[in-house]
Each structure stands twice: as structure tokens, then as C-alpha cells.
Design an enzyme around this catalytic site. Structure first.
Site, PDB file in Angstrom:
ATOM      1  N   HIS A 192      37.392  42.604  45.299  1.00  0.00           N
ATOM      2  CA  HIS A 192      38.191  41.354  44.913  1.00  0.00           C
ATOM      3  C   HIS A 192      37.370  40.540  43.839  1.00  0.00           C
ATOM      4  O   HIS A 192      37.580  40.131  42.809  1.00  0.00           O
ATOM      5  CB  HIS A 192      38.691  40.625  46.030  1.00  0.00           C
ATOM      6  CG  HIS A 192      39.837  41.240  46.840  1.00  0.00           C
ATOM      7  ND1 HIS A 192      40.130  41.105  47.872  1.00  0.00           N
ATOM      8  CD2 HIS A 192      40.568  42.487  46.405  1.00  0.00           C
ATOM      9  CE1 HIS A 192      40.985  41.869  48.471  1.00  0.00           C
ATOM     10  NE2 HIS A 192      41.211  42.867  47.449  1.00  0.00           N
ATOM     11  N   CYS A 504      37.215  59.435  27.907  1.00  0.00           N
ATOM     12  CA  CYS A 504      37.411  58.243  28.271  1.00  0.00           C
ATOM     13  C   CYS A 504      36.489  57.693  29.270  1.00  0.00           C
ATOM     14  O   CYS A 504      36.779  56.367  29.524  1.00  0.00           O
ATOM     15  CB  CYS A 504      39.006  58.200  28.895  1.00  0.00           C
ATOM     16  SG  CYS A 504      39.158  59.183  30.618  1.00  0.00           S
TER      17      CYS A 504
END
Length: 562
Positions: A192, A504
């Protein structure tokens, strides 16, 4: 020369400045007891502290929602659930009533039991959950013993924060004007705190071991959040070198602005597709302003990692639609959930595996949660009504897997038609990120509409190097001949079956990596937004024929044949 420490890149950017070491708040919880008649008082104290912590957490959630958006605000949902967890609450009250412990001692013991159980799992997502538990513990105990929580932004001088770990609450309190960067001992790229650091555009390196114990406040640091490196007490030569790079980077950024409306075409006239990788819906505005050819990779894990409940179809649809509408008429490639390894949602029971990166990864996880994948496909089809959308599926290794995905697509299309819900057409693509997928790319190509090479995982699987292990960073070689040969084979297979191919992974954001890829025949790159203009400038300076000739010589076998 200064001491170089390798960690895990968590948020891109290069900064230098003094360290400010953040120590955990001192929460001295004595083993104290109370007389029986005091039990009810302690229970009330515990509930008051817990309710106060809930209110504070909810306030943080609201603040983050206004500052970074509703998606990022959900990072605090796990903490709110912990504060309402019956096992945590009842366990604490039992310690108070049965053992006559003070509220703070009873709560500390119950948290300790939770932490011990979770740490036994040693899974990355469990480690992230422990960080949330630590945040909750600090918030409740500071109210019970009236301790002072550390404020990471209280220093006047801008500095690089150094800590064992920074909790989401501390990250939210950060003033970007006074915090240059973040360096922590623990953490993962998907934790987080890392996600919030990226949203706040604060360079960060995590997983640095005992870094906070080796550094004192005031020591000069250079932090490279893109490569996961920190230099302790750099020499004057290193400082000057970095300063020159820093100044040149700023000047270069201004100079590159003119490239926004110019195509990425090489000196000899070869057009290279240049797309952007997105981690959050909010990143789309920056990508659109750069006038990229589209979104080559929209990672969707932000919807599930660290969340205590699965996102519903509507939440996903709104997130996808936001990006599609911003980028229209340019295409948006949405990658379905790439879970497993170090990314596993909290709403699933933990899977104990010896080798998580070789276990339930990518589309294999869809077997465990078919309803989540089905819901995501429906949301993507609905978003496709607002612009050009392509679905990209991770970790595809067989034609049977592609057929299974097609079946889910067909079912979702039929359901939406029957329900009268507007949907759009989509193309289906497979990620080539294992040796197996590249070995059969010529076969896979007959069943998909496009390919995307994920170099981050491909390097890890080709070279047998854990990309999350900072100690093995020297072995994680972006330019290894074996990797380049695999990419060359993928390009050839794609050309053979007439399927478009894009790269990518991080290699597409690296200047040398991009040049090598173009020399291998890659004609479409997708990189981080902050690398788009640099890569366009590079592309316009290249000669494809020279690059191809160079790569042929580089990859020749000992017999002189390719």
C-alpha cells in the site's frame, strides 16, 4: 566512493539530499494488571480507543479520496475491517476480563498473536497485511497510552525519509514539498505504501534490508526509484555526476516538449508505435497529454491488491471507461488481473507455495476465481462501447487456455446482449512472458489478435532470477543474449502469422533496451509515461538498418549462422 545499496524499485524518480530516519513511536506497554472492579473501565477504554482509531482511519480515507481518488482511498479498507474484526475485539476483551490485564497490554498481546500467525505464512501479500496491522496497532495504542505518533513530514528541511517501513497513514501525511524520496527496509512494489508513493509521485526504494540501521539522519543520499538503488554518503564526484544528470534531465524535459505532436519515426523512415503503460486510471491524463499512440498496457491489479473484497462489475467498468474515454480515439489495452507471485488479493484464502512465481500465476488464478475474471470481462466489454479496447491476458502458455478465454468472452457477450446492455467489440491478445509461450508463438498467433511481450517476467523465467530479490539484481540482465534471442524468435513468429506485437515491459522504457528491441524487429513499444518523450527522441535518432545489422552480428552462433 559512496556505498551503493540495492533494493526494490517502488516509485520512479531520482533525488538526492539528507536522510531523515523515522523511528517507530515508542509504545512502552508494561505487563500490568488491574483489580477485578477495574475490568469494565478497561473494556470501555479499549472500545473508546478503537472507535477513535476508526474515526481517524475513516478521516484518512476521506482525505485520500479527495486527494488521489476513490480507488486509492480503498487502501484503508483493510484497516477499518481489522478494527471491526470480532476475533481481535473479543480476544482483547477476554484478556482484560479473564487475566485482568490493562487495555493496552491485552490489545498488544492479541495483535502479537495475529502477527505471529500471519508471519508464519511468509507470503508477500501477508507481509503487506502485517504493515496494515502495525498501522492499526500504533493508532489504537497511541490513544490508550497517549503516545505521540511520528510525523514523517514534521522536519523543515526537505529530506529523504528512511524507515524500517512507512505505513499508509504516514505516507498520506507526507508533504511532497518536504519529502524528496522514501527508502525503507521492508516492503514490496505492490504494498500500500508503495502504491501511494507512486500516486504522490514521490521516488521510493523498498526492500533495502537493514538500511535504516546503517544510516543516520543528516547523511547524504542519492536515491534512484526507477532502478531501486540508494547511494550512502556519495563522493563529490558522484554528487557532481548526479547533479549534472539532474540538471540535464530538467533541461531535457523542457526541450522534449516539442516532440508531443511529432511521430516516433526513425531516421530511415520506420514508424515505431509508442504507447503508454498505466497503473491507475488517473495516469491516463498524462498519457493523453503526451499524444501517445494509445495505451499498450493498463494494469488492473489496483482494483484487487490489498482489497478485502472483490471489486464488482460496476466499479471496474467505471475505472475502465474513464481511461477509454480520455484516450479515445486511441486504443486502450486492458490487461486482465495478473495475480499470484507477490500480488494476491486479501479476499482469497492464502495459498502456501514453495515457489509462488511458478505456481498460481496470471490466468491460472482464474480457475480459482472464475467469477472475478467473468465480471472483469463483462466490464471491459461494456467499456469498449466508449472507444477502442483490447483485452490482454497474462501468462498464456497453451492454445487450450486461449480457447477457454474465448469461451468466457463469448458467454459475457451473450449475457450482455440478452440483458440489453451496450457493449463494444474487443481484440484478444496474449502476453508472451515465458519460454513456453514464445516457443509456440507461431501456433498461439492463429488464435489471438495480437501479442505483447512482458520482459519483466520473461527475464525472470529465462534467466531463473527472482525479479523481486534485490540481492540477485546483478543477475537480472535486461541485455542477456538468451533474452534477446527469445525476443527475436517471438518477433519472427508474429511476423510469420501476421499478428501485431508490442513490448510492454521495462525494457521498452530503457533507452538501450528500446534500441535493441527495434534492432530485433519490434515496431511497437509501450513504456511508462515519464519515459515517452525520451524514447521518442531516441527513436528519431536511430537507423533501423544499422541496428538490425548490429543485432545480427551480436546474436550470431559460434558457427556464424543465426
Amino acid at each position: 566512493m559512496g556505498e551503493l545499496v540495492q533494493g526494490i524499485p517502488a516509485s520512479p524518480g531520482i533525488v538526492f539530499g539528507p536522510a531523515r530516519v523515522i523511528r517507530p513511536p515508542v509504545l512502552n506497554v508494561a505487563h500490568a494488571t488491574v483489580p477485578p472492579e477495574q475490568v469494565e473501565v478497561e473494556v470501555v477504554r479499549f472500545h473508546q480507543a478503537r472507535e477513535s482509531a476508526i474515526a481517524h482511519t475513516a478521516e484518512l480515507r476521506t482525505r485520500v479520496s479527495g486527494r488521489l481518488g476513490a480507488v486509492q482511498a480503498k487502501i484503508f479498507d483493510p484497516q477499518l475491517m481489522m478494527l471491526e474484526d470480532p476475533d481481535l475485539i473479543e480476544g482483547t476483551i477476554t484478556y482484560i476480563s479473564d487475566s485482568f490485564l490493562t487495555a493496552e497490554r491485552a490489545f498488544s498481546l492479541r495483535v502479537l498473536e495475529f502477527r505471529s500467525q500471519w508471519l508464519d505464512a511468509t507470503h508477500a501479500r501477508v507481509m503487506d497485511r502485517v504493515a496494515d496491522l502495525n498501522d492499526v496497532q500504533t493508532r489504537v495504542l497511541t490513544r490508550l497510552i497517549e503516545a505521540i505518533e511520528s510525523d514523517p513530514s514534521e522536519a523543515e528541511e526537505p529530506a529523504i525519509l528512511v524507515a524500517r517501513e512507512l505505513t499508509p497513514s504516514q505516507i498520506v501525511e507526507i508533504d511532497p514539498d518536504r519529502v524528496l524520496g522514501i527508502a525503507t527496509d521492508a516492503g514490496t512494489r505492490t504494498a500500500h505504501a508503495s502504491i501511494l508513493a507512486r500516486s504522490l509521485k514521490i521516488p521510493a526504494v523498498v526492500g533495502l534490508g537493514d538500511f535504516s540501521q546503517r544510516v543516520e539522519s543528516g547523511v547524504e543520499l542519492i536515491l534512484d526509484g526507477r532502478r531501486g538503488k540508494v547511494v550512502i554518503d556519495p563522493s563529490e564526484t558522484e554528487k557532481h555526476k548526479f547533479h549534472d544528470r539532474h540538471v540535464k534531465a530538467k533541461e531535457n524535459a523542457k526541450e522534449l516538449a516539442y516532440l508531443k505532436g511529432i511521430e516516433a519515426t526513425t531516421k530511415d523512415g520506420t514508424r515505431i508505435g509508442l504507447h503508454a503503460n498505466l497503473e491507475l486510471p488517473a495516469d491516463a491524463e498524462e498519457a493523453a497529454s503526451l499524444e501517445v499512440d494509445g495505451v499498450g498496457l493498463f494494469r488492473t491489479e489496483f482494483l484487487v491488491v490489498g482489497k478485502t473484497s472483490a471489486p464488482d462489475e460496476e466499479e471496474q467498468y467505471e475505472a475502465f471507461k474513464q481511461v477509454v474515454e480520455i484516450m479515445a480515439p486511441r486504443p486502450v489495452t486492458i490487461r486482465t488481473f495478473d495475480l499470484g507471485g507477490d500480488k494476491f488479493p486479501l479476499f482469497l484464502p492464502p495459498i502456501i507455495e514453495e515457489n509462488p512465481f511458478l505456481g498460481w500465476r496470471g490466468m491460472r488464478v482464474y480457475e480459482l476465481i472464475p467469477e472475478l475474471f467473468h465480471s472483469q470481462v463483462r466490464a471491459i466489454l461494456r467499456a469498449a462501447a466508449h472507444g477502442l479496447v483490447r483485452i490482454l491476458v497474462p501468462m498464456v502458455n497453451s492454445v487450450e487456455e486461449v480457447r477457454g478465454i474465448r469461451a468466457v468472452l463469448d458467454k459475457a457477450r451473450a449475457e450482455l446482449r440478452e440483458e440489453g446492455v451496450t457493449q463494444g467489440e474487443v481484440l484478444l491478445g496474449a502476453m508472451l512472458e515465458t519460454p513456453a509461450s514464445i516457443a509456440i508463438a507461431d501456433v498461439l498467433g492463429r488464435h489471438v489478435d495480437f501479442f505483447s511481450i512482458g520482459t519483466n517476467d520473461l527475464i525472470q523465467y529465462v534467466l531463473a532470477v527472482d525479479r523481486g530479490n534485490a540481492q540477485l539484481s546483478d543477475y537480472y540482465d535486461l541485455y542477456h543474449p538468451a533474452l534477446l534471442r527469445y525476443i527475436r524468435e517471438a518477433v519472427r513468429s508474429a511476423e510469420q502469422v501476421g499478428v501485431p506485437l508490442c513490448v510492454c515491459g521495462e525494457a521498452a522504457s530503457d533507452p538501450l533496451g528500446a534500441a535493441l528491441l527495434i534492432g530485433l524487429g519490434v515496431r511497437s513499444l509501450s513504456c511508462t509515461p515519464n519515459a515517452v518523450l525520451e524514447q521518442k527522441k531516441l527513436i528519431r535518432s536511430l537507423d533501423v538498418r544499422q541496428l538490425e545489422s548490429f543485432m545480427k552480428k551480436l546474436l550470431k552462433t559460434e558457427t556464424g549462422k543465426e
